[in-house]
Every structure is written in C-alpha cells, then in structure tokens.
Design a protein around this motif. Sequence first.
Motif, PDB file in Angstrom:
ATOM      1  N   GLU A 114       0.825  -1.212   0.000  1.00  0.00           N
ATOM      2  CA  GLU A 114       0.000   0.000   0.000  1.00  0.00           C
ATOM      3  C   GLU A 114       0.859   1.261   0.000  1.00  0.00           C
ATOM      4  O   GLU A 114       0.488   2.274  -0.597  1.00  0.00           O
ATOM      5  CB  GLU A 114      -0.933   0.005   1.214  1.00  0.00           C
ATOM      6  N   GLU A 194      -6.732  -7.631  -5.794  1.00  0.00           N
ATOM      7  CA  GLU A 194      -7.799  -6.841  -5.175  1.00  0.00           C
ATOM      8  C   GLU A 194      -7.223  -5.617  -4.464  1.00  0.00           C
ATOM      9  O   GLU A 194      -7.846  -4.548  -4.445  1.00  0.00           O
ATOM     10  CB  GLU A 194      -8.591  -7.704  -4.189  1.00  0.00           C
ATOM     11  N   THR A 195      -6.045  -5.750  -3.877  1.00  0.00           N
ATOM     12  CA  THR A 195      -5.392  -4.608  -3.242  1.00  0.00           C
ATOM     13  C   THR A 195      -5.134  -3.513  -4.264  1.00  0.00           C
ATOM     14  O   THR A 195      -5.371  -2.326  -4.008  1.00  0.00           O
ATOM     15  CB  THR A 195      -4.061  -5.033  -2.593  1.00  0.00           C
ATOM     16  N   ARG A 197      -6.767  -2.990  -7.069  1.00  0.00           N
ATOM     17  CA  ARG A 197      -8.048  -2.392  -7.471  1.00  0.00           C
ATOM     18  C   ARG A 197      -8.586  -1.455  -6.378  1.00  0.00           C
ATOM     19  O   ARG A 197      -9.115  -0.393  -6.676  1.00  0.00           O
ATOM     20  CB  ARG A 197      -9.067  -3.492  -7.774  1.00  0.00           C
ATOM     21  N   ARG A 198      -8.433  -1.875  -5.154  1.00  0.00           N
ATOM     22  CA  ARG A 198      -8.915  -1.044  -4.046  1.00  0.00           C
ATOM     23  C   ARG A 198      -8.210   0.305  -4.006  1.00  0.00           C
ATOM     24  O   ARG A 198      -8.791   1.317  -3.582  1.00  0.00           O
ATOM     25  CB  ARG A 198      -8.707  -1.785  -2.715  1.00  0.00           C
ATOM     26  N   MET A 199      -6.976   0.323  -4.484  1.00  0.00           N
ATOM     27  CA  MET A 199      -6.203   1.566  -4.494  1.00  0.00           C
ATOM     28  C   MET A 199      -6.331   2.318  -5.815  1.00  0.00           C
ATOM     29  O   MET A 199      -5.597   3.261  -6.086  1.00  0.00           O
ATOM     30  CB  MET A 199      -4.752   1.273  -4.157  1.00  0.00           C
TER      31      MET A 199
END
Length: 279
Positions: A114, A194-195, A197-199
Amino acid sequence: MSTPQEITNISAPQLDVYARLSEPQLLHINEPKPGIFIAESPKVIARALGRGCRPISFLAEREQLKGEAEELLKSCGDVPIYTARMEILTKITGYKLTRGILCAMERPPLPAVEEICQNARRIAVLERVMNPTNVGAIFRSAAAIGIDGILLTRGCSDPLYRRAARVSMGTVFQIPWTYFDEGKDGGWPDPGMETLRRMGFRTAAMALREDSVSIEDSRLKREERLALILGTEGDGLADGTIADCDYVVRIPMAPGVDSLNVASASAVAFWEISRPPNE
C-alpha cells in the motif's frame, strides 16, 4: 576511513560473507530481522548508501584505496576494509570484481504494498521473473522512464542479489519496491490483485493472446492509475493472472518474431504507458 587490513588468510571468518555464504544464506542470516546483501562497484555502493543502507565491511582491490572508491571509503568512517591484490580477490570471490570493490550491507526494511501504491500512477508487477539480469534490467528501465514503483511476487529473483543490483546500475536503491507478502493480505494474485483495485489501479497483463490490445492503445495512456504486469521468462503470466486483469496487452512485432525478452519488453511498455494520450 578505517585502516585497511591486508588479507593474508582467505579462510578468515570476516570474509565468510564474501567467499563462503550464498546469497540466499545471506538473505536469511539474521531472521527474523532483515539479512545482508553484497553490493558491487562504487556506483552501486554509493546508491545503496544514499538509500540509507548500513555498511558492514568492504572488500577492495588495493588500487581502489587511492582510486575511484577512495572518497566513498572515507565517507564510511570506521567500517572495516579488507584489501588484497586482484588475483587474490578473484580466488576469494570466484570471479573478477567489477571496479574492484564489494560491500557487505544490512538490508533495508521493505515497505508495504500500500505504501508503494499510495502516490503512484504507474507501477510494474513482476510475476516470477527469476533471472537476476532481467530483474536488474527492468529496474533500470523503470527508473529511467519514471515508473513509480515495482511490486514482486514470491519466486522473483531478489533485486538485491549482487548481479541484479549491478545490472540495474544501483537503481534498485532508487525506485521504490517490495514483495507481495504471501503470509498477509498481499499474496498474489489473490488478494494482491484486489489490493491494486482497491487503491484505484487498473491492471494490464503483458501476454500474447488473440484478445489483446496494442501497447499503443490510447485507453492505457488515459488510465489515471495503471499496473503493468510482466511474467516469468518462457512461460509468461499465469492464466489466472491474465483472466483477472482489466487489459491484455501486446507489443506489435515484425513478421516471424513472436516475443521480446521480458526486460526488453518492459522498456518498450514503460515508455508507451508513460506517454500522454495525445502523443
């Protein structure tokens, strides 16, 4: 600068990190703390020092004490310096040193996925790219073209392995990078994809498929945040990774040639996705 210590016994334990421990052994030597890596050449060592990596010792050809590495050695205070003629160093390391100097250094802690992604617009994901020369060349291209960060899956060659760092010209200490952590929420491809996409990242898989789009496609350039995913030598990306991506991308080839080496392909692709849409 500390007083150089002339090597008279190549079996001295101080030289184990250079002569008798493999790079995987150095990686795990201080577990659970970060391990050790070996930097080679004044340029690579200087960039590692600039990143904040702490030197443990140097192994240098005699001529380097008054040569290219002199100022670098002086800047490191009382860090031990072991020295010998080139032919002796070649016996210790098994090969001729690039510009005659090695440095054993503590590994810096790696950031979270992240953290790499937080302020990035263009990142690269390396899936099981196992050749250290390719990894180093990808880092050099990414740094030169302005890619914001690199994420690696487990199975990739370590960017701090001596050959990878040397081929990168030290840019492994310049461009932010980390691994997807298989033990946490950052494994690959799930939930790492998914991480991303979430960002806010759209994902583009480099693959030779009939449903692929050209790397020149303007939609890629218009994406606010894009992750370009490159696969292992030979087999390329896993089918599941390709299926999870928003785009499948190819580099147009001349007749009779079906692919580029992954490092060469990365340079072309980085250049294209970094250009404004109107170019």
